[in-house]
Design a protein around this motif. Structure first.
Motif, mmCIF file in Angstrom:
data_model
loop_
_atom_site.group_PDB
_atom_site.id
_atom_site.type_symbol
_atom_site.label_atom_id
_atom_site.label_comp_id
_atom_site.label_asym_id
_atom_site.label_seq_id
_atom_site.Cartn_x
_atom_site.Cartn_y
_atom_site.Cartn_z
ATOM 1 N N VAL A 5 0.861 -1.180 0.000
ATOM 2 C CA VAL A 5 0.000 0.000 0.000
ATOM 3 C C VAL A 5 0.899 1.233 0.000
ATOM 4 C CG1 VAL A 5 -1.705 1.317 1.309
ATOM 5 C CG2 VAL A 5 -1.884 -1.180 1.156
ATOM 6 N N TYR A 6 0.503 2.221 -0.777
ATOM 7 C CA TYR A 6 1.310 3.418 -0.932
ATOM 8 C C TYR A 6 0.570 4.641 -0.388
ATOM 9 C CZ TYR A 6 3.625 0.342 -4.261
ATOM 10 O OH TYR A 6 4.261 -0.714 -4.859
ATOM 11 N N LEU A 7 1.349 5.601 0.055
ATOM 12 C CA LEU A 7 0.803 6.896 0.429
ATOM 13 C C LEU A 7 1.638 7.956 -0.274
ATOM 14 C CD1 LEU A 7 -1.334 8.356 2.189
ATOM 15 C CD2 LEU A 7 0.475 8.647 3.901
ATOM 16 N N GLN A 8 1.081 8.527 -1.315
ATOM 17 C CA GLN A 8 1.738 9.610 -2.029
ATOM 18 C C GLN A 8 1.407 10.916 -1.324
ATOM 19 O OE1 GLN A 8 3.832 9.524 -4.785
ATOM 20 N NE2 GLN A 8 4.106 11.717 -4.345
ATOM 21 N N MET A 9 2.437 11.613 -0.903
ATOM 22 C CA MET A 9 2.252 12.840 -0.138
ATOM 23 C C MET A 9 2.838 14.006 -0.925
ATOM 24 S SD MET A 9 3.123 11.473 3.708
ATOM 25 C CE MET A 9 4.877 11.365 3.401
#
Length: 127
Positions: free
Chosen positions: A79-83
């Motif tokens: 799972v990715y979190l692009q910030m």
């Protein structure tokens, strides 16, 4: 059993971007919702973003809406979190968590919904 390992944290200037990753082990991961939480020194843990097991539903905390994007690749168990547009107030330790719970939006926002937690990755945003 699901084990989670976060990566991608670091030091970035305000306005910059980072992408966090949460890599999972365990054959049941694909059936779990995943959330990202963060905790800054002296502050309570805060919900950042959540995603359903299929990726079809996503949820965001008010402070990160329109800046952060959560996604998942079940084939890679990640799972990715692009910030984007990071601010100094985004500085915190970021944790991913996985849980198997009914797909009711309220469940995503609360820490106790999740059974498994990673160790966290530090994000520091300088002004």
């Amino acid at each position: 059993q699901v084990q989670l390992v976060e990566s991608g944290g670091g030091l970035v200037q305000a306005g910059g971007s980072l992408r966090l990753a949460c890599a999972a082990s365990g054959r049941t991961f694909r059936s779990h919702a995943v959330g990202w939480f963060r905790q800054a020194p002296g502050k309570e843990r805060e919900f950042v973003a959540g995603i359903s097991w299929s990726g079809g539903s996503t949820y965001y905390g008010d402070s990160v809406k329109d800046r952060f994007t959560i996604s998942r690749d079940n084939a890679k168990k990640t799972v990715y979190l692009q910030m984007n547009s990071l601010k100094p107030e985004d500085t915190a330790v970021y944790y991913c968590a996985a849980g198997n719970f009914p797909n009711y939006s309220g469940n995503y926002y609360t820490g106790p919904s999740y059974q498994y937690w990673g160790q966290g990755t530090q994000v520091i945003v300088s002004s």
